[in-house]
Design a protein around this motif. Structure first.
Motif, PDB file in Angstrom:
ATOM      1  N   ARG A   1       0.871  -1.177   0.000  1.00 26.47           N
ATOM      2  CA  ARG A   1       0.000   0.000   0.000  1.00 26.47           C
ATOM      3  C   ARG A   1       0.905   1.222   0.000  1.00 26.47           C
ATOM      4  O   ARG A   1       1.736   1.403   0.893  1.00 26.47           O
ATOM      5  CB  ARG A   1      -0.944   0.053   1.189  1.00 26.47           C
ATOM      6  CG  ARG A   1      -1.709   1.399   1.132  1.00 26.47           C
ATOM      7  CD  ARG A   1      -2.967   1.439   1.923  1.00 26.47           C
ATOM      8  NE  ARG A   1      -2.762   1.334   3.354  1.00 26.47           N
ATOM      9  CZ  ARG A   1      -3.764   1.450   4.223  1.00 26.47           C
ATOM     10  NH1 ARG A   1      -5.000   1.667   3.802  1.00 26.47           N
ATOM     11  NH2 ARG A   1      -3.533   1.326   5.513  1.00 26.47           N
TER      12      ARG A   1
ATOM     13  N   GLU B   1     -12.401   5.473  -0.906  1.00 25.33           N
ATOM     14  CA  GLU B   1     -12.569   5.780   0.517  1.00 25.33           C
ATOM     15  C   GLU B   1     -13.005   7.217   0.766  1.00 25.33           C
ATOM     16  O   GLU B   1     -12.778   7.733   1.857  1.00 25.33           O
ATOM     17  CB  GLU B   1     -11.310   5.416   1.321  1.00 25.33           C
ATOM     18  CG  GLU B   1      -9.985   5.849   0.742  1.00 25.33           C
ATOM     19  CD  GLU B   1      -8.768   5.348   1.541  1.00 25.33           C
ATOM     20  OE1 GLU B   1      -8.925   4.716   2.604  1.00 25.33           O
ATOM     21  OE2 GLU B   1      -7.651   5.603   1.095  1.00 25.33           O
TER      22      GLU B   1
ATOM     23  N   GLY C   1     -11.656   1.431   1.845  1.00 22.93           N
ATOM     24  CA  GLY C   1     -11.131   1.724   3.180  1.00 22.93           C
ATOM     25  C   GLY C   1     -12.294   2.184   4.032  1.00 22.93           C
ATOM     26  O   GLY C   1     -12.721   3.343   3.927  1.00 22.93           O
ATOM     27  N   PRO C   2     -12.846   1.303   4.872  1.00 24.56           N
ATOM     28  CA  PRO C   2     -14.090   1.649   5.581  1.00 24.56           C
ATOM     29  C   PRO C   2     -13.939   2.830   6.525  1.00 24.56           C
ATOM     30  O   PRO C   2     -14.896   3.613   6.686  1.00 24.56           O
ATOM     31  CB  PRO C   2     -14.419   0.375   6.370  1.00 24.56           C
ATOM     32  CG  PRO C   2     -13.632  -0.714   5.742  1.00 24.56           C
ATOM     33  CD  PRO C   2     -12.412  -0.085   5.154  1.00 24.56           C
ATOM     34  N   SER C   3     -12.774   3.005   7.131  1.00 22.43           N
ATOM     35  CA  SER C   3     -12.628   4.094   8.104  1.00 22.43           C
ATOM     36  C   SER C   3     -12.617   5.443   7.409  1.00 22.43           C
ATOM     37  O   SER C   3     -13.377   6.359   7.771  1.00 22.43           O
ATOM     38  CB  SER C   3     -11.344   3.924   8.920  1.00 22.43           C
ATOM     39  OG  SER C   3     -11.386   2.718   9.635  1.00 22.43           O
ATOM     40  N   ASP C   4     -11.759   5.594   6.399  1.00 25.54           N
ATOM     41  CA  ASP C   4     -11.734   6.874   5.691  1.00 25.54           C
ATOM     42  C   ASP C   4     -13.059   7.146   5.004  1.00 25.54           C
ATOM     43  O   ASP C   4     -13.499   8.302   4.928  1.00 25.54           O
ATOM     44  CB  ASP C   4     -10.593   6.896   4.667  1.00 25.54           C
ATOM     45  CG  ASP C   4      -9.282   7.320   5.308  1.00 25.54           C
ATOM     46  OD1 ASP C   4      -9.277   8.305   6.053  1.00 25.54           O
ATOM     47  OD2 ASP C   4      -8.261   6.648   5.054  1.00 25.54           O
TER      48      ASP C   4
HETATM   49  C1  3PY Z   1      -9.458   2.760   5.804  1.00 28.84           C
HETATM   50  O1  3PY Z   1     -10.288   2.110   6.465  1.00 28.84           O
HETATM   51  O2  3PY Z   1      -9.574   3.965   5.549  1.00 28.84           O
HETATM   52  C2  3PY Z   1      -8.284   2.081   5.319  1.00 28.84           C
HETATM   53  O3  3PY Z   1      -7.501   2.679   4.621  1.00 28.84           O
HETATM   54  C3  3PY Z   1      -8.090   0.668   5.711  1.00 28.84           C
HETATM   55  O4  3PY Z   1      -6.775   0.371   5.874  1.00 28.84           O
END
Ligand code: 3PY
Ligand code: MG
Length: 253
Positions: A70, A149, A172-175
């Motif tokens: 990554r 994301e 990317g679930p968090s972003d």
């Molecule tokens: C996110 O969840 O934003 C990610 O980049 C996961 O690594």
């Protein structure tokens, strides 16, 4: 060790990778003895620098396993460098526009698809091919994976998926939660429908969908939603959870 990986991932075969943030090749060597299919060496949020990528790609290859990288945001020429070092593919964060996707392809695919420059130092021996053979096959053997994301990426999703040379997308679930909630939460209820939407659009485009799964439960849920390329947890998380489980089993708490 790489020849069959990318074609299988592209076909949508279930692939269980993990994010690696600890840049010591001994960590990868140990994890490579597990059932995990591959590793994603994290230069965005993990501690990996280029030297650590060189060492850890080799440590994974020692056990016959491939490594992805990554990249940091705005990856540029680093994308082709890590492919030269023997990474089987790159996961590029924050691909929000067609221009971002085209830039990723330009650095990761040889002409006529992109503009990758020739110099696959370790990629050739890992591929088992010679120079001309590698040139002929590299675009097929390497994966360019665009992270979806942000709200902007969702808005441009079909166009990003349509860029030739983008092999698959990765949520990317968090972003995505941060973006969809305007910075309010890491756990927005809007992420679940977005996950379904990305999987459906990727399928319609004939491309695979990947996702980061913080737990095995999250992974099985995403697989049911149509995801096939899973980054299952992280190196440090595996250690912490196994250590806590062992201590709890002994001490009862
Ligand atoms: C996110 O969840 O934003 C990610 O980049 C996961 O690594
Ligand atoms: Mg992210």
């Amino acid at each position: 060790v790489h020849a069959d990986i990318a074609p299988a991932v592209r076909r949508g075969a279930l692939h269980l990778s993990t994010f690696c943030q600890l840049p010591d090749p001994n960590v990868i060597e140990a994890l490579a003895k597990t059932k995990l299919d591959s590793f994603i060496l994290d230069m965005q949020h993990g501690m990996f620098d280029e030297a650590a990528v060189v060492a850890s790609v080799a440590a994974a290859a020692l056990e016959g396993k491939p490594a992805f990288v990554r990249l940091p945001v705005d990856c540029g020429g680093l994308a082709s460098r890590v492919l030269d070092f023997g990474a089987v593919g790159v996961v590029c964060p924050m691909v929000n526009t067609v221009a971002d996707a085209e830039r990723l392809v330009s650095y990761t695919k040889f002409p006529p698809v992109g503009f990758r420059s020739w110099g696959p130092r370790r990629a050739i021996p890992l591929s088992g091919l010679n120079g001309p053979g590698y040139l002929a096959k590299a675009n097929e053997l390497n994966l360019a994976i665009a992270m979806i994301e942000t709200r902007q990426a969702l808005d441009n999703l079909d166009a990003i998926l349509a860029v030739p040379g983008i092999d698959g997308v990765f949520v990317g679930p968090s972003d995505l939660s941060v973006s969809l909630s305007g910075g309010e939460t890491l756990d927005s209820a809007d992420v679940a429908p977005a996950l379904d939407h990305v999987a459906a659009r990727a399928k319609a485009a004939g491309k695979f969908a990947g996702v980061f799964a913080i737990s095995s439960g999250y992974a099985t849920d995403c697989i049911a939603r149509g995801y096939s390329f899973i980054a299952l947890m992280q190196d440090a998380l595996f250690m912490q959870q196994a250590a806590d489980a062992a201590v709890t089993a002994v001490r009862g708490k």
